[in-house]
Write a protein that holds these residues in place. Sequence first.
Motif, mmCIF file in Angstrom:
data_model
loop_
_atom_site.group_PDB
_atom_site.id
_atom_site.type_symbol
_atom_site.label_atom_id
_atom_site.label_comp_id
_atom_site.label_asym_id
_atom_site.label_seq_id
_atom_site.Cartn_x
_atom_site.Cartn_y
_atom_site.Cartn_z
ATOM 1 N N ASN A 1 -8.556 -2.932 2.933
ATOM 2 C CA ASN A 1 -7.911 -2.348 1.761
ATOM 3 C C ASN A 1 -7.601 -0.864 2.024
ATOM 4 O OD1 ASN A 1 -7.120 -1.467 -0.759
ATOM 5 N ND2 ASN A 1 -8.689 -2.635 -1.844
ATOM 6 N N ARG B 1 -6.251 1.186 0.038
ATOM 7 C CA ARG B 1 -6.397 2.056 -1.134
ATOM 8 C C ARG B 1 -7.789 2.684 -1.180
ATOM 9 N NH1 ARG B 1 -2.229 1.301 -5.143
ATOM 10 N NH2 ARG B 1 -0.718 -0.114 -4.239
ATOM 11 N N THR C 1 -3.823 -3.540 3.668
ATOM 12 C CA THR C 1 -3.232 -4.185 2.499
ATOM 13 C C THR C 1 -3.738 -3.506 1.226
ATOM 14 O OG1 THR C 1 -5.032 -5.772 2.156
ATOM 15 C CG2 THR C 1 -3.372 -6.365 3.796
ATOM 16 N N ASN C 2 -3.419 -4.101 0.076
ATOM 17 C CA ASN C 2 -3.930 -3.555 -1.194
ATOM 18 C C ASN C 2 -5.047 -4.415 -1.769
ATOM 19 O OD1 ASN C 2 -2.416 -5.723 -1.978
ATOM 20 N ND2 ASN C 2 -1.510 -4.734 -3.760
ATOM 21 N N VAL C 3 -5.599 -5.293 -0.927
ATOM 22 C CA VAL C 3 -6.771 -6.082 -1.345
ATOM 23 C C VAL C 3 -7.877 -5.899 -0.303
ATOM 24 C CG1 VAL C 3 -5.554 -7.829 -2.722
ATOM 25 C CG2 VAL C 3 -5.776 -8.146 -0.249
ATOM 26 N N ASP C 4 -9.112 -6.314 -0.662
ATOM 27 C CA ASP C 4 -10.255 -6.037 0.212
ATOM 28 C C ASP C 4 -10.280 -6.858 1.499
ATOM 29 O OD1 ASP C 4 -11.166 -3.984 -1.288
ATOM 30 O OD2 ASP C 4 -12.784 -5.084 -2.275
ATOM 31 N N GLY D 1 -14.043 -5.434 5.189
ATOM 32 C CA GLY D 1 -12.896 -6.261 4.838
ATOM 33 C C GLY D 1 -13.085 -7.613 5.495
ATOM 34 N N VAL E 1 0.831 -1.203 0.000
ATOM 35 C CA VAL E 1 0.000 0.000 0.000
ATOM 36 C C VAL E 1 0.871 1.261 0.000
ATOM 37 C CG1 VAL E 1 -1.972 1.139 1.098
ATOM 38 C CG2 VAL E 1 -1.536 -1.266 1.537
#
Length: 247
Positions: free
Chosen positions: A223, A225, A161-164, A240, A10
């Motif tokens: 996430n 982002r 993180t960069n995922v959900d 999440g 991230v």
Amino acid sequence: MIVIKLGGSVITDKEKDSHFNKRITYRLAEEIASAGKKALIVHGAGSFGHPQAKRYRLNEGFVDKKRQVEGISLTHFSVRVLNLKVMEALRHAGIPAVSIPPFPFIDESFIEKAKVAVKDGLVPVTFGDVVLDGNVSIISGDILMEIFAREFEVERAIFVTNVDGIYEDPERKDSLIKECTVKELEKVFFKGNAGADVTSGMAGKVKSIKEIAYSGVEVDVINGRKPGRLKDAINGIVAGTRVRKNE
Ligand code: IPE
């Protein structure tokens, strides 16, 4: 108190060597500040540590010491550069952050230093790094999360993180796990992606998540982002994966 890991995926761009995601990190720092809870902060290395550590095989112990000495210096230097950038973001948001590196090794004084800082109202920040523990190895931010969760009175651990969140099958968007017990997480099979980075990606993270949940601390994976999700998670609203603590 909340313990937060800002993942390397991230705060940096893992595709480009030593690329800092300034805008995202500044926003995440603002979210931590505005949530207004006591925090301990850990961050990953992303493109400021993984490529360097891999190039010099620092996760394999001493295999070519003469060459690896340069790799240790370079990797430590790179993660310190990233740490300074993260510190700038946190301080810009008004967080009284202080840096506590794990190098050259983790021992009781590391915990002591973090405890002294917290006692005086400061926010300790540590990060994944190369360590000399009799050999050479890499300590990930995930392991540092386990240490903080164990050593402090922590109400929740948040992995940004960069995922959900955690997927049962990362290929299937509809398989996001919204909430589970740590026992249920045991049943989920994670395809190893050990080749991807020196601390084994999501598989390594899930191992640490289980450790933390078993020690009685709720773990959230979100996430970073997506604006607002970190602030919400700090306040107990998770978009999440929520891994319930083991009671
Ligand atoms: C890795 O730390 C440290 C080094 C490679 C030096 P992490 O494993 O916590 O980093 P990210 O979050 O995956 O980037």
